[in-house]
Structure formats: C-alpha cells, structure tokens
Scaffold this motif. Sequence first.
Motif, PDB file in Angstrom:
ATOM      1  N   VAL A 218      44.376  32.184  43.338  1.00 15.33           N
ATOM      2  CA  VAL A 218      44.231  33.245  44.330  1.00 15.33           C
ATOM      3  C   VAL A 218      45.234  34.345  44.014  1.00 15.33           C
ATOM      4  N   MET A 219      44.795  35.603  44.079  1.00 15.46           N
ATOM      5  CA  MET A 219      45.684  36.718  43.744  1.00 15.46           C
ATOM      6  C   MET A 219      46.421  37.245  44.970  1.00 15.46           C
ATOM      7  N   ASN A 220      47.744  37.432  44.847  1.00 16.69           N
ATOM      8  CA  ASN A 220      48.486  38.087  45.923  1.00 16.69           C
ATOM      9  C   ASN A 220      48.648  39.573  45.615  1.00 16.69           C
ATOM     10  N   ASP A 221      49.309  40.302  46.508  1.00 15.96           N
ATOM     11  CA  ASP A 221      49.415  41.753  46.351  1.00 15.96           C
ATOM     12  C   ASP A 221      50.287  42.169  45.179  1.00 15.96           C
ATOM     13  N   ASN A 222      51.056  41.241  44.636  1.00 13.37           N
ATOM     14  CA  ASN A 222      51.861  41.540  43.450  1.00 13.37           C
ATOM     15  C   ASN A 222      51.065  41.364  42.159  1.00 13.37           C
ATOM     16  N   GLY A 223      49.787  40.998  42.310  1.00 14.18           N
ATOM     17  CA  GLY A 223      48.962  40.747  41.135  1.00 14.18           C
ATOM     18  C   GLY A 223      49.239  39.408  40.491  1.00 14.18           C
ATOM     19  N   GLU A 224      49.905  38.509  41.235  1.00 14.59           N
ATOM     20  CA  GLU A 224      50.232  37.181  40.715  1.00 14.59           C
ATOM     21  C   GLU A 224      49.150  36.193  41.118  1.00 14.59           C
ATOM     22  N   TRP A 225      48.871  35.244  40.221  1.00 12.34           N
ATOM     23  CA  TRP A 225      47.873  34.214  40.502  1.00 12.34           C
ATOM     24  C   TRP A 225      48.567  32.975  41.068  1.00 12.34           C
ATOM     25  N   ILE A 226      48.152  32.569  42.279  1.00 11.90           N
ATOM     26  CA  ILE A 226      48.739  31.438  42.990  1.00 11.90           C
ATOM     27  C   ILE A 226      47.763  30.268  42.950  1.00 11.90           C
ATOM     28  N   ASP A 227      48.237  29.106  42.521  1.00 10.70           N
ATOM     29  CA  ASP A 227      47.376  27.928  42.425  1.00 10.70           C
ATOM     30  C   ASP A 227      46.914  27.464  43.801  1.00 10.70           C
ATOM     31  N   ALA A 228      45.658  27.014  43.868  1.00  6.89           N
ATOM     32  CA  ALA A 228      45.104  26.412  45.088  1.00  6.89           C
ATOM     33  C   ALA A 228      44.448  25.087  44.703  1.00  6.89           C
ATOM     34  N   PRO A 229      45.251  24.079  44.348  1.00 10.26           N
ATOM     35  CA  PRO A 229      44.697  22.795  43.903  1.00 10.26           C
ATOM     36  C   PRO A 229      44.165  21.982  45.077  1.00 10.26           C
ATOM     37  N   PRO A 230      43.336  20.969  44.813  1.00  9.29           N
ATOM     38  CA  PRO A 230      42.886  20.088  45.897  1.00  9.29           C
ATOM     39  C   PRO A 230      44.074  19.369  46.520  1.00  9.29           C
ATOM     40  N   LEU A 341      40.195  43.947  44.413  1.00  5.63           N
ATOM     41  CA  LEU A 341      39.368  44.462  43.324  1.00  5.63           C
ATOM     42  C   LEU A 341      38.984  45.919  43.521  1.00  5.63           C
ATOM     43  N   LYS A 342      39.038  46.402  44.754  1.00  5.55           N
ATOM     44  CA  LYS A 342      38.656  47.790  44.979  1.00  5.55           C
ATOM     45  C   LYS A 342      39.752  48.755  44.515  1.00  5.55           C
ATOM     46  N   ASN A 343      40.945  48.228  44.293  1.00  4.57           N
ATOM     47  CA  ASN A 343      42.071  49.085  43.899  1.00  4.57           C
ATOM     48  C   ASN A 343      42.538  48.884  42.467  1.00  4.57           C
ATOM     49  N   ASN A 344      42.264  47.714  41.902  1.00  5.18           N
ATOM     50  CA  ASN A 344      42.728  47.450  40.553  1.00  5.18           C
ATOM     51  C   ASN A 344      41.852  46.370  39.910  1.00  5.18           C
ATOM     52  N   LYS A 345      41.932  46.273  38.622  1.00  2.00           N
ATOM     53  CA  LYS A 345      41.164  45.277  37.882  1.00  2.00           C
ATOM     54  C   LYS A 345      42.121  44.170  37.430  1.00  2.00           C
TER      55      LYS A 345
END
Length: 347
Positions: A218-230, A341-345
């Motif tokens: 999951v992406m936060n506002d810093n553009g970092e990917w945060i894990d969402a494991p089971p 996604l509407k603000n950055n890729k």
Amino acid sequence: MTSKTFTEIPVIDISGLYSESIEDRLSVAEQMGKAARDVGFLYVVGHGMPADKITALRDAAKRFFAQSEAEKMKYYIGSSASHKGFVPEGEEIYGTGKPDKKEAYDVGFPAPHDHPLVKAKTPLIGQNEWPALDNFKEPVLDYYEAVFALGRKLFSGFSLALGLPENHFESMITCPPSKLRLIHYPLDTEAEDRPGIGAHTDYECFTILLPDQPGLEVMNDNGEWIDAPPIKKNGEEAFVINIGDMLEVLTAGKFVATSHRVRKVAHERYSFPLFFACDYHTLIRPLEQFDDGSAEYKELSIGEHMYSQALQSYRYLREKVAKGELSLPERATGVATFGHLKNNKPA
C-alpha cells in the motif's frame, strides 16, 4: 486533504457492529472512519466468517487452477455475455502498461434471468459462468453470499462514520455489479521483488480481500510502499479492507482510494477480493457535508465507472473498443484517476 504518512495498516475488531448497542456500533464506526481517512486500508477481525467456508473456497480455487489451460479457456471471460469467467495471464493491463502475472476466475452477483437489469442487457450484470467441475459452484456461491453479507455490515459502519443512518445505502444494493475474484499467482522461482499488478485503485465502494501469502503493498503519501501481509488474531484470519473510488467521490477526497500493488514474489499465492458496489445506475456525488463547493469530483454512475475501467483494462474489451464494437460511457474516467495516482505515477 489529510496526509497519509502511515507505516502500518490498523487492525479493527468489528464485532461491535453486530451489537444491539448503538454505542458499540458507533465505537467501531469511529475507528473505521479514522482508518479510512488516515490510511484508506484496514484489517478487520471479529467478522465471524466461518473458517470452513474459507477452506472450501480455497480448495475449489486450487482445483480449478490446477486444470489445463485448454480446459480453463473453455470458460474464457471474453466469451461471457456479462464479463464473468476465466481470466488468463496477461489479459489485464493496469497503469504500468504491462500485463500482470496472474490468472483469475470472476464471479458476479447471482442475478436472476428475469431481473430488469438482465433483460436490459446492462453491462456486468447477468448469469455466472460455471465450469463443469465437481464441488466448485456450491462453495464459491456459499462464500460469495457470506462475504457479501459482511459487506453490507461494513457499509453500515462506514455509513455511521459518515454521519449517515446505518441503512443509508441499503436501497442501493439490490443487484449490484459486485465481483468476487478467485486469483492465482503461479509459482515463479525467478521472480524478483518488483510489482506484479501495477499500482492501481479499486473502482467500487470498498474491497474485502482474503489473501493467503504476503505480496500486497500500500502506498503512503511519501510514495513509500507499506507491506500488508495476511494476519490472524485469536486464530481468526483478518480481512483486508480498502477504500474504493466511489467512497472517495462520496467524501470529496476525505476517504482516499489508496494506491496499492502486488509484488512479484517467488511463491505461489491465492487471493480472493470481493469488490463491493452499489447498483449499476446509482449516481455518486460528494455528500453535502463534504462538498464545500470546491470539490473536484464529478457525478459518476457506479456501473458506468466500473464498466469504463474494465473497457480500458481487459485485453478483449480494449480490442472491441479499438474496433468500434464498444465505446466508453459518456461519463467515463481514465485510469489512474483517483488516490495518489491522480497526482503522480508510482514506481
């Protein structure tokens, strides 16, 4: 808009939504609303989903995907009258422009033959396509019914979180294009730690996901990917809930359809999302309490939005659009329209 610089996904016990006490239900709703504003994702436990329904669903999916490609292609989604059935690897293309590495089987709301929306040939609404595979249809439909009921309960919680009556959306959920996907990520021993499904938001109101392996990010506002494991709590598997495009529109961006993706990982993985939506012709616009006159969100038809996204994502539908056999709805939105996604890729 609230900054979402979260580093983990909150876990919420929703058992209070089933309480006769309005105070208990409001307490859970407040937690759900905070997670929707601050993260756009949440885990839910205390949902009461019977473990045997989950086991039966997984068994059915494994047996279906273990069949030959030729057998599975007998139920190809491109041959379906209402966009249901087998989705082979490479059929879908998200924001990256590259086919994703997965296969799926799509099941929709069990609309009867004589329903007015079916008679009107409404896109995405109609009979399911069922393979000639023993003990497949029954456990899949059984799970669909149970997880759809959970979706109704969650919607009552989100309604309270928005300051609405608990049953505000009930009349809008009679025969929706709510899709359950049985997704299989095949074993790939050469996979590297990189995106499997391109970064995207979900089109509907919210998603109820049951994963069995890590990989979701999951992406936060810093553009970092945060894990969402089971995760499990007290032996119960948690569902992952994420806000979809329609709740972002309803709240004029107070709830954000947070961008997410699936990493390519070197293990086999199954995932079961239910995309919970209102009825096809439901018009969604910012609620009065969130619309100060500056909202950038236009009124959308839930069904038209979902159909337009499918027309731009599925290979067989893209080809029909290119040939002029199908056209985008008048109020169609492009891909990468909501959330981050509407603000950055994203990378």
